[in-house]
Write a protein that holds these residues in place. Structure first.
Motif, PDB file in Angstrom:
ATOM      1  N   SER A 306       1.161  -0.616   0.005  1.00  0.00           N
ATOM      2  CA  SER A 306      -0.214  -0.256   0.005  1.00  0.00           C
ATOM      3  C   SER A 306       0.702   1.099  -0.240  1.00  0.00           C
ATOM      4  N   TRP A 383      -1.863   8.445  -2.483  1.00  0.00           N
ATOM      5  CA  TRP A 383      -2.659   8.354  -1.109  1.00  0.00           C
ATOM      6  C   TRP A 383      -3.601   9.508  -1.587  1.00  0.00           C
ATOM      7  N   PRO A 384      -4.614   9.528  -2.676  1.00  0.00           N
ATOM      8  CA  PRO A 384      -5.625  10.730  -2.625  1.00  0.00           C
ATOM      9  C   PRO A 384      -5.653  11.074  -1.618  1.00  0.00           C
ATOM     10  N   VAL A 385      -6.462  12.784  -1.891  1.00  0.00           N
ATOM     11  CA  VAL A 385      -6.821  13.175  -1.330  1.00  0.00           C
ATOM     12  C   VAL A 385      -8.451  12.712  -0.906  1.00  0.00           C
ATOM     13  N   ALA A 386      -9.477  12.896   0.057  1.00  0.00           N
ATOM     14  CA  ALA A 386     -10.394  12.297  -0.294  1.00  0.00           C
ATOM     15  C   ALA A 386     -11.292  13.400  -0.223  1.00  0.00           C
ATOM     16  N   SER A 387     -11.239  14.797   0.730  1.00  0.00           N
ATOM     17  CA  SER A 387     -11.825  16.009   0.032  1.00  0.00           C
ATOM     18  C   SER A 387     -11.022  16.664   0.397  1.00  0.00           C
ATOM     19  N   ARG A 407      -7.563  10.765   8.349  1.00  0.00           N
ATOM     20  CA  ARG A 407      -8.174  10.406   8.780  1.00  0.00           C
ATOM     21  C   ARG A 407      -8.435  10.561  10.372  1.00  0.00           C
ATOM     22  N   MET A 437      -7.390  13.677   4.453  1.00  0.00           N
ATOM     23  CA  MET A 437      -6.680  12.559   3.371  1.00  0.00           C
ATOM     24  C   MET A 437      -7.565  10.819   3.256  1.00  0.00           C
ATOM     25  N   SER A 438      -7.712  10.389   2.472  1.00  0.00           N
ATOM     26  CA  SER A 438      -8.922   8.931   2.419  1.00  0.00           C
ATOM     27  C   SER A 438      -7.563   8.609   3.310  1.00  0.00           C
ATOM     28  N   GLU A 439      -8.447   7.744   4.203  1.00  0.00           N
ATOM     29  CA  GLU A 439      -8.065   6.314   4.654  1.00  0.00           C
ATOM     30  C   GLU A 439      -6.550   5.201   4.309  1.00  0.00           C
ATOM     31  N   LYS A 440      -5.860   5.423   5.112  1.00  0.00           N
ATOM     32  CA  LYS A 440      -4.911   4.164   4.471  1.00  0.00           C
ATOM     33  C   LYS A 440      -4.787   3.271   5.255  1.00  0.00           C
ATOM     34  N   ASP A 450      -3.125   6.943   9.377  1.00  0.00           N
ATOM     35  CA  ASP A 450      -3.855   8.897   9.592  1.00  0.00           C
ATOM     36  C   ASP A 450      -4.038   8.772  10.346  1.00  0.00           C
TER      37      ASP A 450
END
Length: 648
Positions: A306, A383-387, A407, A437-440, A450
């Motif tokens: 990951s 690791w993309p940004v969620a919002s 997160r 950030m999206s959950e890692k 996170d």
């Protein structure tokens, strides 16, 4: 006169126990024609039972020759002797010698099993014989449910099952009341009238008087022979299985072998359960251990994957040295990252500077890690940004006080509320939240990835961390096939900027992944080996129980040999029993192991179910039965039938 059916020439039998020799028969000469009814009479110890064992090919003479139909049985191998007992001789024993766990029908069927007669045919014939002998209502009764006379009738039916040419009756009335004795003698007369050769061994003159010929034996020698042979009569033929028919192979059919094994195991149910328990625990341990090991390995590999396998990690400190407490060996700079970014095949080189910080939102304080980095981190780390958005180069250049929350931090500070646009305090400096950030998930070493706040590199260096050296540089490469060449080029670029001083080290994530995989495989094998020990213990338990089984069923083994079982039949029977125990235990162990592993998975343990460990565990259980069952089976197969029949 034609060739006699049985001819004994100078037969002697001596038993040896070390240097002690006991002679039981001396220079016995005897001819018996087909169709005779002969009584061999003598007192206890006269040698008459030994003579019967020799006649029935259960024992071998020490001296002399035994000719059957003109053939010297000394030339016969063990299988040929078994065939002779199976096809020619029918034994009626004083103690009946019935198998306690089998029904009357099953006891009668035993000789036909070894003759290879199909199951339906032998079942029908056994029932017909028992019905003819007045036991039509006792077909499914076990020996313990029959009277002495009824048990002797079952023994007679068994002797007739393969249409035996010669009936050998050893004290057939000795254990019966007067009426039952008369009935048995009447049956023997009927058999003689049908053309059978009947040889009765007795000490009772009244019983002997029913025979046409009386032979008296004393101290191992024949002292009197009335010598009145009946005219030779051809014995009627009853169809039995052809010896060369495929069905006559050892224990004919595997299903029959398994049925016999299950019946024997059921007779000692509690002991069988205890034996099963060892195999069940062993197999379940193998299944659970390997599932846990594989699950742990896959979880670690997934966490490393990951992070990206096309990454190079540059860290401060010379190779194989530990970093000092004051961080004096930390010499990585932003310029090193810039130099690395210029190398061919490098997509991005992300500088990272780490520290600890307390973040406040309203009345909530939360301590976490802060990472000062560049705009390329989401690309390099996948690791993309969620919002919202991530920090950019402009934020870095103007020392912007903006932050992107992991997160875990966002949840602890704002719960379910949207934090975008809100302000948080870090070291009393207000930072505006511009992204989440999206959950890692957890890192390979277990840390929560996170639980972090990202800020621009210059801002973090100046306002939060207070240092100018980097903690690491994450380099993303394009073509993994050129990973080693790219790693070397990056190394040379940074080494040049450090004036040739190797005070840093580079790790290839793909190589790290491979090394971790090898380590985890070793760990899994270790777990499997530990579990296999319990399976080995279970196997030893199977062997011990089977040895006890052989000892307890010594007489049964003698009965089977007397009714025509080959050495291979006995060997197969006990091996099948061991394999059946192990197979049942293996199946239960697999089910139990999968259920237990499923429970661990339900409570959060990493589990990976694969077919390999299940098949391996069951296969090991099967092999355990085969290997550990052989020694007891070999012991049973080579028992002396005479000794076995006389066992308690």
């Amino acid at each position: 006169m034609s060739t006699p059916l049985i001819r004994l020439e100078g037969i002697g039998r001596t038993y040896r126990n070390g240097e002690l020799a006991t002679t039981v028969l001396r220079d016995v000469n005897l001819d018996i024609q087909q169709g005779e009814f002969v009584a061999i009479m003598g007192t206890s110890g006269s040698g008459k039972s030994t003579l019967m064992n020799l006649l029935g090919c259960l024992d071998q003479p020490s001296t002399g020759r035994y000719l059957f139909n003109g053939e010297d049985i000394a030339q016969f191998g063990s299988d040929e002797l078994a065939r002779l007992r199976r096809k020619t001789f029918g034994f009626i024993f004083q103690s009946y010698h019935l198998i306690p766990s089998a029904t009357a029908t099953e006891n009668v069927e035993v000789p036909a099993i070894y003759a290879g007669l199909p199951r339906e045919q032998r079942h029908q014939r056994a029932q017909e014989l028992l019905t003819e002998l007045g036991l039509g209502e006792r077909l499914n009764n076990r020996p313990s449910q029959l009277s002495g006379g009824q048990q002797q009738r079952v023994s007679i039916a068994r002797a007739l099952m393969n249409d035996a040419q010669v009936i050998l009756a050893d004290e057939p009335t000795g254990a019966l009341d007067s009426q039952s004795g008369r009935d048995v003698l009447a049956l023997l007369k009927q058999l003689h009238q049908r053309g059978k050769t009947v040889i009765v061994i007795t000490h009772d003159r009244d019983v002997a008087s029913h025979a046409d010929r009386l032979i008296e034996i004393r101290d191992g020698q024949i002292i009197h022979d009335s010598g009145n042979p009946a005219p030779e009569q051809p014995a009627p033929a009853t169809p039995v299985a052809d010896e060369d028919h495929p069905a006559s192979a050892a224990l004919a059919d595997t299903g029959e072998a398994v049925r016999m094994a299950l019946r024997a195991l059921k007779a000692n149910l509690f002991r069988t359960v205890l034996t099963l328990l060892g195999i069940v625990i062993g197999v379940a341990s193998v299944v659970v251990m390997l599932a846990v090991g594989n699950g742990a390995r896959q979880e670690v590999l997934d966490r490393i994957s990951s992070m990206g396998t096309n990454l190079l990690l540059v860290r401060p400190g010379a190779p194989n040295t530990r970093r000092s407490q004051d961080g004096s060996t930390n010499t990585l700079t932003v310029q090193d990252a810039e130099q690395a970014a210029l190398v061919d095949n490098v997509v991005a080189a992300v500088p990272e500077m780490n520290g600890r910080v307390t973040v406040r939102s309203g009345n909530t304080d939360y301590q976490t890690q802060v990472t000062a980095t560049s705009a390329d981190l989401p690309i390099a780390r996948d690791w993309p940004v969620a919002s919202g958005v991530f920090i950019n180069d402009e934020d870095d250049q103007r020392y912007a006080a903006v932050a992107v929350l992991g997160r875990t931090v966002a949840t602890n500070l704002f719960g379910n509320a949207d934090p975008i646009g809100e302000y948080v305090l870090m070291n009393n400096v207000p930072f505006q939240v511009i992204g989440i950030m999206s959950e890692k998930g957890a890192a390979p070493w277990g840390a929560d990835q996170d639980d972090v706040v990202f800020v621009p590199l210059n801002t973090g260096s100046l306002r939060l961390i207070g240092q100018r050296y980097l903690n690491s540089i994450t380099i993303m490469i394009d073509d993994l096939r050129q990973a080693d060449a790219t790693q070397e080029a990056v190394f040379q670029a940074i080494l040049q900027s450090h004036a040739g001083v190797e005070d840093f080290q580079i790790r290839n994530m793909a190589s790290l992944l491979e090394n971790v995989a090898q380590t985890q495989n070793t760990f899994t094998v270790l777990l499997g080996s530990i579990a296999a020990i319990s399976l080995l213990v279970g196997g030893i338990g199977v062997m011990n129980i089977m040895l006890v089984n052989v000892t307890e069923r010594t007489r049964e083994t003698g009965i089977r040999v007397a009714t025509g079982a080959r050495t291979s039949n006995i060997l197969q029977q006990f091996i099948v029993e061991a394999v059946v125990v192990s197979a049942i235990g293996g199946a239960l162990g697999v089910i139990g192991g999968l259920a237990f592993a499923g429970g661990l998975q339900f409570f959060g343990t990493a589990i990976q179910f694969t077919t390999g460990p299940v098949l391996l565990a069951f296969g090991c259980a099967f092999a355990t039965g085969l290997i550990f069952g052989y020694m007891p089976a070999h012991k049973a197969a080579h028992l002396d039938p005479v000794v076995a029949l006389s066992a308690d």
